[in-house]
Design a protein around this motif. Structure first.
Motif, PDB file in Angstrom:
ATOM      1  N   LEU A   1       0.773  -1.199   0.094  1.00 61.88           N
ATOM      2  CA  LEU A   1       0.040   0.063  -0.023  1.00 61.88           C
ATOM      3  C   LEU A   1       0.921   1.380   0.078  1.00 61.88           C
ATOM      4  O   LEU A   1       0.462   2.068  -0.667  1.00 61.88           O
ATOM      5  N   PHE A   2       1.985   1.324   0.743  1.00 63.14           N
ATOM      6  CA  PHE A   2       2.894   2.478   0.832  1.00 63.14           C
ATOM      7  C   PHE A   2       3.529   2.635  -0.516  1.00 63.14           C
ATOM      8  O   PHE A   2       3.656   3.672  -0.816  1.00 63.14           O
ATOM      9  N   ARG A   3       3.980   1.551  -1.065  1.00 68.34           N
ATOM     10  CA  ARG A   3       4.424   1.747  -2.355  1.00 68.34           C
ATOM     11  C   ARG A   3       3.692   2.344  -3.288  1.00 68.34           C
ATOM     12  O   ARG A   3       4.119   3.260  -4.117  1.00 68.34           O
ATOM     13  N   LYS A   4       2.466   1.897  -3.424  1.00 73.44           N
ATOM     14  CA  LYS A   4       1.569   2.071  -4.390  1.00 73.44           C
ATOM     15  C   LYS A   4       1.243   3.655  -4.284  1.00 73.44           C
ATOM     16  O   LYS A   4       1.120   4.607  -5.227  1.00 73.44           O
ATOM     17  N   ALA A   5       1.027   4.127  -3.033  1.00 75.40           N
ATOM     18  CA  ALA A   5       0.608   5.453  -2.837  1.00 75.40           C
ATOM     19  C   ALA A   5       1.722   6.447  -3.168  1.00 75.40           C
ATOM     20  O   ALA A   5       1.432   7.588  -3.604  1.00 75.40           O
ATOM     21  N   HIS A   6       3.173   5.949  -2.972  1.00 74.23           N
ATOM     22  CA  HIS A   6       4.161   6.673  -3.330  1.00 74.23           C
ATOM     23  C   HIS A   6       4.385   6.894  -4.683  1.00 74.23           C
ATOM     24  O   HIS A   6       4.591   8.034  -5.223  1.00 74.23           O
TER      25      HIS A   6
END
Length: 253
Positions: free
Chosen positions: A70-75
């Motif tokens: 999730l953090f990677r996709k948001a970035h």
């Protein structure tokens, strides 16, 4: 950092307090990550209402790999990392005083379900966000608690115990992460009128709260959401390790 420059993750964001929190941050100009577990349609509708400043991403906060993804996709979506985390996800729980388990029925598995949602879920998001927050020397973590562990109008044993544990985590994280410019605080509403989770709460319970509260009203989700925004704003830059009770004065902290 102004709220308008922040990328804000709200877990459990498709309904109830989470939805109002997303709307409050979007109103202030932030980029918002709408996390959901199963309410895809509600999350998509909320994203459509906000527009390009929001992205809806599915993840079970109890699963560390899903949280990292999730953090990677948001970035990737916003071109910059998450700066602000609101740990709001509520796992398998409804505020139903008639159906709740009493002291003779509650089992360890019930406690474990809520501890994993509140404490483990928050641990996963905090650890996923820490590397970038430390690099930026800025981070805002806001954990969602409850006034019920201070004033158990209805003794929801598993839920209130998990939130009490989350306050302990909040204060320990605040102590350790403050040196990196990261603040960690808690916002605790009471039984809010009304969310999906509190829809089973009887009018008698709400009337009791109204009669006992100085403002003579049950707190709305949007009112708690505004307090959450305070902890992300520059106005709270010297505040960490605190639990702000937002319940119209029912509990005096």
């Amino acid at each position: 950092m102004e709220i308008s420059s922040q990328v804000v993750l709200v877990t459990g964001a498709s309904r109830g307090l989470g939805r109002d929190t997303v709307k409050a941050f979007a109103r202030e100009g932030a980029k918002v990550v709408i996390n959901y577990y199963s309410s895809r349609e509600k999350a998509e509708k909320l994203k459509e209402q906000i527009g390009e400043n929001a992205v809806d991403l599915q993840a079970d906060v109890r699963d560390v790999n899903q949280v990292k993804d999730l953090f990677r996709k948001a970035h990737e979506y916003f071109g910059r990392p998450i700066t602000t985390i609101v740990n709001n996800a509520l796992v398998n729980f409804r505020f139903d005083p008639a159906a709740k388990k009493d002291a003779s029925q509650i089992g360890w598995e019930d406690y474990q379900t809520q501890l994993e949602g509140s404490v483990k879920g928050s641990l996963n998001t905090i650890q996923a966000g820490n590397p970038n927050m430390k690099e930026m020397e800025f981070g805002r973590i806001i954990n969602i608690g409850t006034n019920l562990f201070q004033n158990p109008v209805v003794p929801y044993h598993d839920y209130t115990t998990s939130k009490a544990a989350l306050l302990g985590m909040t204060r320990n994280m605040a102590q350790e992460l403050g040196q990196y410019g990261i603040t960690v605080n808690m916002v605790s509403g009471g039984l809010l009128k009304a969310t999906d989770a509190s829809s089973a709460t009887s009018q008698e319970v709400f009337q009791l709260i109204e009669a006992s509260t100085p403002l003579r009203k049950v707190t709305q989700p949007s009112e708690v959401a505004d307090a959450i925004c305070f902890f992300a704003s520059p106005w709270s830059r010297a505040v960490t390790g605190q639990n702000l009770v937002v319940d119209g004065g029912l509990v005096k902290n």
